[in-house]
Design a protein around this motif. Sequence first.
Motif: not given
Length: 159
Positions: A13-15, A18, A74-75, A77, A123, A155, A157-159
Amino acid sequence: MPSSTMRIYLPSTLPALAAALAEGAVRGEPLAAFAVTPALREQHGDGDGEELEYEALRAAADASLRLLAADGAAPRRRVVIAADIPEAAVRAPDTGGDGHPALVTVTGAVPLKRVASAHVDDEAAADDIAAAAATPGAGHEDDHELMWFATQELKYLYE
């Protein structure tokens, strides 16, 4: 003699991506991943290498959807991390034959230097992915191909 490597696909997942970038590795032992396995080759006997890799990637995307279903914050995606690791770090899972034919277990962490790329939903797919996470198996995600990202782009993708 150099050891041979195997391309694996880690659902994420995005988190979690990260966290892996912050820690310098994908952690969690054992790690569930997907790869071109003998069982996958047997199931898709006439498939070439690229088709089999795509099947393993799709299986990881489905597993990412299940991770999203378990993490409502989590987003929406799907994320699949592609990595090349030593074959010695890959084991057949202890599923009793109930798992996906591409399912493997990775022993140890996967350092970022082994990550080749990531595949992530756009997105614009978020609503369909949210619907699919709410009702796994409904197929809402099937209309969306994952986008490819080079390691140096992750990096962002989640900023």
